[in-house]
Design a protein around this motif. Structure first.
Motif, short mmCIF file in Angstrom:
data_model
loop_
_atom_site.label_atom_id
_atom_site.label_comp_id
_atom_site.label_asym_id
_atom_site.label_seq_id
_atom_site.Cartn_x
_atom_site.Cartn_y
_atom_site.Cartn_z
N THR A 119 -2.44 -0.32 12.14
CA THR A 119 -1.97 1.06 12.25
C THR A 119 -0.48 1.08 12.55
OG1 THR A 119 -2.86 0.97 14.50
CG2 THR A 119 -4.07 2.30 12.91
N GLY A 120 0.26 1.66 11.61
CA GLY A 120 1.67 1.98 11.83
C GLY A 120 1.69 3.50 11.90
N THR A 121 1.83 4.13 10.74
CA THR A 121 1.66 5.60 10.69
C THR A 121 0.20 5.97 10.88
OG1 THR A 121 1.18 5.72 8.32
CG2 THR A 121 3.49 5.72 8.96
N GLY A 122 -0.70 5.05 10.54
CA GLY A 122 -2.13 5.32 10.62
C GLY A 122 -2.76 5.76 9.31
N GLY A 123 -1.94 6.09 8.32
CA GLY A 123 -2.45 6.64 7.06
C GLY A 123 -3.41 5.72 6.34
N THR A 124 -3.07 4.44 6.25
CA THR A 124 -3.91 3.51 5.49
C THR A 124 -5.28 3.38 6.13
OG1 THR A 124 -1.89 2.22 5.14
CG2 THR A 124 -3.94 1.23 4.39
N LEU A 125 -5.28 3.24 7.46
CA LEU A 125 -6.57 3.09 8.14
C LEU A 125 -7.35 4.40 8.09
CD1 LEU A 125 -8.31 1.15 10.10
CD2 LEU A 125 -7.64 2.83 11.79
N GLU A 183 5.76 -6.74 11.71
CA GLU A 183 6.33 -5.53 11.08
C GLU A 183 5.21 -4.70 10.46
OE1 GLU A 183 9.74 -6.53 8.48
OE2 GLU A 183 9.87 -8.39 9.63
N GLY A 184 5.18 -3.41 10.79
CA GLY A 184 4.19 -2.51 10.19
C GLY A 184 2.95 -2.29 11.02
N THR A 185 2.81 -3.01 12.12
CA THR A 185 1.65 -2.84 13.00
C THR A 185 2.16 -2.32 14.34
OG1 THR A 185 0.60 -4.75 11.96
CG2 THR A 185 -0.34 -4.02 14.06
N ALA A 227 0.82 -1.21 0.00
CA ALA A 227 0.00 0.00 0.00
C ALA A 227 0.85 1.26 0.00
CB ALA A 227 -0.90 -0.01 1.24
N LYS A 228 2.12 1.13 0.37
CA LYS A 228 2.97 2.31 0.51
C LYS A 228 3.30 2.97 -0.83
CE LYS A 228 3.28 2.24 4.98
NZ LYS A 228 2.83 3.34 5.82
N ASP A 229 3.11 2.24 -1.93
CA ASP A 229 3.30 2.88 -3.25
C ASP A 229 2.41 4.11 -3.37
OD1 ASP A 229 5.01 0.88 -3.99
OD2 ASP A 229 3.68 -0.02 -5.48
N TYR A 246 3.07 -10.13 7.32
CA TYR A 246 2.81 -10.41 8.74
C TYR A 246 1.66 -9.54 9.27
CZ TYR A 246 4.61 -12.23 13.26
OH TYR A 246 4.78 -12.87 14.45
N SER A 247 1.63 -8.27 8.86
CA SER A 247 0.59 -7.38 9.41
C SER A 247 -0.80 -7.79 8.93
CB SER A 247 0.87 -5.92 9.03
OG SER A 247 0.71 -5.72 7.65
N THR A 248 -0.86 -8.47 7.79
CA THR A 248 -2.16 -8.96 7.32
C THR A 248 -2.66 -10.07 8.25
OG1 THR A 248 -1.65 -8.41 5.05
CG2 THR A 248 -3.36 -10.07 5.38
N GLY A 289 10.71 -0.52 5.75
CA GLY A 289 10.94 -1.28 4.53
C GLY A 289 9.99 -0.96 3.39
N ASN A 290 8.68 -1.08 3.60
CA ASN A 290 7.77 -0.95 2.47
C ASN A 290 7.77 0.45 1.85
OD1 ASN A 290 6.80 -3.55 2.06
ND2 ASN A 290 5.36 -3.36 3.75
N THR A 291 7.72 1.47 2.69
CA THR A 291 7.74 2.84 2.15
C THR A 291 9.07 3.07 1.45
OG1 THR A 291 6.30 3.56 3.91
CG2 THR A 291 7.45 5.29 2.72
C1 LIG Z 1 3.55 -4.34 6.24
C2 LIG Z 1 2.84 -3.14 6.75
N1 LIG Z 1 1.62 -3.29 7.25
C3 LIG Z 1 0.94 -2.25 7.76
C4 LIG Z 1 1.49 -0.99 7.80
C5 LIG Z 1 0.69 0.12 8.43
O1 LIG Z 1 0.30 1.10 7.51
P1 LIG Z 1 0.20 2.60 7.97
O2 LIG Z 1 1.59 3.10 8.16
O3 LIG Z 1 -0.50 3.29 6.86
O4 LIG Z 1 -0.55 2.65 9.24
C6 LIG Z 1 2.76 -0.78 7.30
C7 LIG Z 1 3.39 0.52 7.41
O5 LIG Z 1 4.49 0.70 7.82
C8 LIG Z 1 3.46 -1.88 6.74
O6 LIG Z 1 4.69 -1.73 6.23
#
Ligand SMILES: Cc1ncc(COP(=O)(O)O)c(C=O)c1O
Length: 336
Positions: free
Chosen positions: A179-185, A231-233, A42-44, A275-277, A72-74
């Motif tokens: 929620t990591g940064t929270g942007g996606t949610l 990772e990411g949560t 989603a970070k694209d 993993y976050s999924t 990593g993803n961003t």
């Molecule tokens: C694998 C993964 N899942 C979930 C998230 C969370 O997304 P967001 O940062 O938009 O809350 C991230 C963000 O770092 C991520 O890399």
């Protein structure tokens, strides 16, 4: 259809019905599969949006340098964009990053600055502080700052939220994301709530993160911070892209449960996700008693499982991390 470059393929990811794995969940469950993005996450969306805005405003000029603190993803998305647009890309990452992610970033030409993982965010060695330092030191540097740059949320408002609404034909009743940064949610949630204020928004957090407690009490509690594996949560800071008012429920998920759910998703639905999924799926099971047959739940699949082959999809890693019996081991390998 012809595309002029890979960036034109970002977004418009599919919304896919889950079947076997959600047999015991009331209502219908769909996955918004962000691993269909060219950078596999989603970070694209946010990386592309933020860079185009920075170019338009003059904050980023030809030959400039993209800088970000990223798990990593961003970073992967930024590296991809930098390759197309001719920018230098420097990423500060923590030592928690997986080996595969690191190789992917370097393959796209990014430079990596490895920072210690268990230091406080304000510590000068932290990956946040290192990114800020580099931005000051390098002329023409642009700090993406996905945690506090609210264009992150805007990107998901304009694209992810709108897509979910349109693909579900306005039927979505629940939206669940990590929620990591929270942007996606929160970005997508803002769009969905604008269309229908009754849409329920469920945020997912990890044990070891400060977010859920902050949501419930307003207290930033350092004692909540512990090392964890997803990772990411979750976060050890309160990012500016979480709109706490828009969230109806915060669910905390254990590393072990998230890992097993991700494995189950691959086996039952053929979706190899990150993993976050697994954490999002586990959260669904934790809230299932609140759902009814009329509900239409959308789960956000943030990234692709290929980045976790050495971790949650590796039986040996699973046994080492979670010594109790693996409930769904990989099929037997036959040697002839
Ligand atoms: C694998 C993964 N899942 C979930 C998230 C969370 O997304 P967001 O940062 O938009 O809350 C991230 C963000 O770092 C991520 O890399």
């Amino acid at each position: 259809m012809l595309y002029n470059n890979i960036l034109e393929t970002i977004g418009n990811t599919p919304l896919i019905k889950l079947n076997k794995i959600v047999e015991d969940i009331p209502g219908q469950v769909y996955a918004k599969v962000e691993s269909f993005n060219p950078g596999l996450s989603a970070k694209d969306r946010i990386a592309h949006y933020i860079i185009e805005k920075a170019e338009a405003s003059g904050q980023l000029r030809p030959g400039g340098t993209l800088i970000e603190a990223t798990s990593g993803n961003t970073g992967y998305s930024l590296a991809m964009i930098a390759a197309i647009k001719g920018y230098r890309c420097i990423l500060t990452v923590t030592s928690k990053i997986s080996e595969e992610k690191k190789c992917g970033l370097k393959a796209l030409g990014a430079e990596i600055v490895l920072c210690p993982k268990d230091v406080k965010p304000e510590d000068p060695r932290s990956y946040y502080e290192q990114a800020k330092r580099l931005t000051k030191e390098i002329p023409g540097a642009f700090y993406v700052n996905q945690n506090f740059n609210t264009q992150n949320m805007d990107a998901h408002f304009m694209t992810t939220g709108k897509e979910i609404w349109e693909q579900s034909q306005g039927k979505v009743t629940h939206y669940i994301a990590s929620t990591g940064t929270g942007g996606t949610l929160c970005g997508a949630a803002r769009y969905l709530k604008q269309q229908d204020p009754n849409t329920r928004i469920v945020a997912v957090d990890a044990y070891g993160s400060v977010l859920k407690k902050y949501y419930e009490t307003g207290i930033y509690d350092q004692n909540e911070i512990k090392p964890y594996r997803i990772e990411g949560t979750g976060k050890n800071i309160i990012p500016g892209n979480i709109d706490f008012d828009i969230i109806d429920k915060y669910v905390k998920v254990m590393d072990k449960h998230a890992a097993h759910r991700a494995r189950e998703l691959a086996r039952t639905e053929g979706i190899l996700a990150g993993y976050s999924t697994g954490a999002v799926l586990q959260a669904l099971f934790q809230i299932k008693d609140n759902l009814t047959e009329d509900d239409f739940v959308v789960l956000l699949v943030s990234d692709h499982g290929s980045r976790y082959l050495a971790k949650i999809y590796n039986d040996q890693w699973m046994e080492e991390q979670f010594p109790n019996k693996i409930t769904n081991p990989a099929p037997v390998e036959h040697t002839i």
